[in-house]
Design a protein around this motif. Structure first.
Motif, PDB file in Angstrom:
ATOM      1  N   TYR A 185       0.854  -1.190   0.000  1.00 32.00           N
ATOM      2  CA  TYR A 185       0.000   0.000   0.000  1.00 32.00           C
ATOM      3  C   TYR A 185       0.887   1.237   0.000  1.00 32.00           C
ATOM      4  O   TYR A 185       2.072   1.187   0.361  1.00 32.00           O
ATOM      5  CB  TYR A 185      -0.954   0.034   1.206  1.00 32.00           C
ATOM      6  CG  TYR A 185      -0.310   0.326   2.537  1.00 32.00           C
ATOM      7  CD1 TYR A 185      -0.104   1.632   2.969  1.00 32.00           C
ATOM      8  CD2 TYR A 185       0.076  -0.708   3.384  1.00 32.00           C
ATOM      9  CE1 TYR A 185       0.483   1.902   4.193  1.00 32.00           C
ATOM     10  CE2 TYR A 185       0.664  -0.446   4.610  1.00 32.00           C
ATOM     11  CZ  TYR A 185       0.861   0.866   5.007  1.00 32.00           C
ATOM     12  OH  TYR A 185       1.453   1.126   6.219  1.00 32.00           O
ATOM     13  N   LEU A 308      -3.891   0.516   8.577  1.00 35.28           N
ATOM     14  CA  LEU A 308      -4.738  -0.423   7.842  1.00 35.28           C
ATOM     15  C   LEU A 308      -5.996  -0.770   8.632  1.00 35.28           C
ATOM     16  O   LEU A 308      -7.062  -0.989   8.044  1.00 35.28           O
ATOM     17  CB  LEU A 308      -3.949  -1.687   7.510  1.00 35.28           C
ATOM     18  CG  LEU A 308      -2.710  -1.462   6.630  1.00 35.28           C
ATOM     19  CD1 LEU A 308      -1.978  -2.773   6.383  1.00 35.28           C
ATOM     20  CD2 LEU A 308      -3.097  -0.806   5.313  1.00 35.28           C
ATOM     21  N   ARG A 313      -8.878  -2.041   6.308  1.00 34.52           N
ATOM     22  CA  ARG A 313      -8.262  -2.971   5.343  1.00 34.52           C
ATOM     23  C   ARG A 313      -7.622  -4.154   6.069  1.00 34.52           C
ATOM     24  O   ARG A 313      -6.419  -4.372   6.006  1.00 34.52           O
ATOM     25  CB  ARG A 313      -7.234  -2.240   4.487  1.00 34.52           C
ATOM     26  CG  ARG A 313      -7.822  -1.251   3.508  1.00 34.52           C
ATOM     27  CD  ARG A 313      -8.787  -1.901   2.505  1.00 34.52           C
ATOM     28  NE  ARG A 313      -8.211  -3.019   1.777  1.00 34.52           N
ATOM     29  CZ  ARG A 313      -7.579  -2.877   0.599  1.00 34.52           C
ATOM     30  NH1 ARG A 313      -7.453  -1.666   0.061  1.00 34.52           N
ATOM     31  NH2 ARG A 313      -7.090  -3.932  -0.031  1.00 34.52           N
ATOM     32  N   ASP A 315      -7.747  -7.118   5.235  1.00 34.15           N
ATOM     33  CA  ASP A 315      -7.185  -8.027   4.245  1.00 34.15           C
ATOM     34  C   ASP A 315      -5.691  -7.783   4.042  1.00 34.15           C
ATOM     35  O   ASP A 315      -4.914  -8.738   3.852  1.00 34.15           O
ATOM     36  CB  ASP A 315      -7.925  -7.886   2.908  1.00 34.15           C
ATOM     37  CG  ASP A 315      -7.882  -6.461   2.367  1.00 34.15           C
ATOM     38  OD1 ASP A 315      -8.181  -5.515   3.126  1.00 34.15           O
ATOM     39  OD2 ASP A 315      -7.556  -6.293   1.184  1.00 34.15           O
ATOM     40  N   LEU A 316      -5.277  -6.514   4.121  1.00 33.33           N
ATOM     41  CA  LEU A 316      -3.860  -6.209   3.965  1.00 33.33           C
ATOM     42  C   LEU A 316      -3.072  -6.575   5.222  1.00 33.33           C
ATOM     43  O   LEU A 316      -1.917  -6.994   5.135  1.00 33.33           O
ATOM     44  CB  LEU A 316      -3.672  -4.727   3.642  1.00 33.33           C
ATOM     45  CG  LEU A 316      -4.226  -4.274   2.286  1.00 33.33           C
ATOM     46  CD1 LEU A 316      -3.946  -2.793   2.060  1.00 33.33           C
ATOM     47  CD2 LEU A 316      -3.654  -5.109   1.147  1.00 33.33           C
TER      48      LEU A 316
END
Length: 333
Positions: A185, A308, A313, A315-316
């Motif tokens: 990211y 995150l 996020r 998932d990251l």
């Protein structure tokens, strides 16, 4: 996938972020997670395939794929800059100065506390100064004049052995998180802001902001760096930007944003030059108004990923921990 916020709610408030993420990732990936420090999250073991790997909070690295030499060199901001410059990666430069006479006989001349004042003069009596091995934006700030530097060094010497003094640089600041050369990211970084209520002065708003920093174990904002009257009252909703450090822990803000490909390429080159498989590269684009100029600020070998969670996020987060677990053969990629 179980919601991360629900999982966090089951942990004590003092549980380290990365310990929360590791435990949550273990649950998602079917790995064993054992807290071995009385439920503090400061020391834990992850198990799989009949083997175990230990992780610890604080200065311990969360990224086992980084070897100790690379991580240690990256944590020294001057050494990291020298390695990057040798590899053709532009940095902000600067020089380092020790804050006490201990071990003076074992180091070269020109890097003592008194030399920092000569260097400040060389930079036009204005510089950005931060601890040589600091993190989370602690004591990172712009210094103007000898008196300000004297006060700064006096306080910092109680916590750190050396500082890095650099030219003041402006630009758009980004953080680029990399795993084995892959951009996981990228995010734009913004300075902390004080929000007016139409009643409190800047002094009062800054005092409240400093109280939050103190609670997080970070250095306070010196009122002398505020280039406005502290008696000014912001209108309700009015914003006052505190320039300097942009770290989340210091009250800064980050938002997902991708810089130009040239910046991404420089971040990859920086991580590779330092030998880091997991790294967060902080850099400036549009340096001092030049749209083609890019400079690496620093490279973090043990970066936080709280952003995150804040930007939803998970998932990251899972991707990052899966890669870390696979690096020590606890799971297949």
């Amino acid at each position: 996938m179980r919601k991360l916020d629900e999982f966090r709610a089951e942990k004590p408030a003092f549980y380290p972020d990365q310990a929360v993420y590791a435990a949550w990732s273990c649950a998602e990936l079917g790995l064993g997670f054992e807290d071995i420090e009385g439920g503090t999250g400061l020391l834990f073991r992850v198990t799989s395939k009949g083997q175990a790997v230990h992780f610890g909070a604080g200065r311990c690295s969360w990224y086992p794929q980084n070897n100790a030499t690379a991580a240690t060199l990256a944590s020294d901001k001057y050494f990291a800059n020298r390695i990057l410059e040798e590899a053709g990666v532009a940095t902000l430069g600067g020089d380092y100065f020790f804050l006490n006479a201990r071990h003076r006989a074992f180091r070269p001349e020109g890097h003592e506390r008194e030399d920092a004042f000569k260097y400040l003069e060389k930079l036009g009596s204005k510089a950005f100064v931060k601890p040589l091995t600091g993190s989370r934006g602690d004591f990172a700030q712009v210094i103007r004049g000898e008196e300000a530097l004297y006060r700064y060094l006096l306080v910092v010497a109680e916590h750190y052995d050396a500082v890095l003094v650099q030219p003041v640089t402006t630009g758009q600041e980004y953080r680029i998180f990399l795993l084995d050369g892959e951009v996981v990211y990228s995010a734009r970084k913004f300075s902390p802001t004080l929000v007016g209520d139409g009643a409190q002065s800047l002094r009062e708003l800054l005092s409240a902001h400093n109280a939050l920093l103190k609670a997080r174990g970070l250095s306070l904002i010196d009122p002398y760096v505020i280039a406005s009257s502290l008696d000014d009252v912001l209108p309700a909703g009015g914003l006052f930007q505190i320039k300097g450090r942009t770290n989340l822990s210091a009250g800064g803000r980050m938002a997902f944003e991708t810089p130009a490909d040239t910046a991404l390429a420089m971040a990859k080159q920086a991580a590779q030059a330092l030998g880091l498989r997991a790294a967060a590269v902080d850099l400036f684009t549009d340096v001092d108004g030049d749209p083609d100029a890019i400079r690496v600020i620093e490279v973090n070998s043990n970066p936080s990923i709280r952003l995150l969670e804040e930007l939803d996020r998970p998932d990251l987060i899972l991707k990052i921990w899966r890669r870390s677990f696979s690096a020590v053969d606890l799971i297949d990629v």
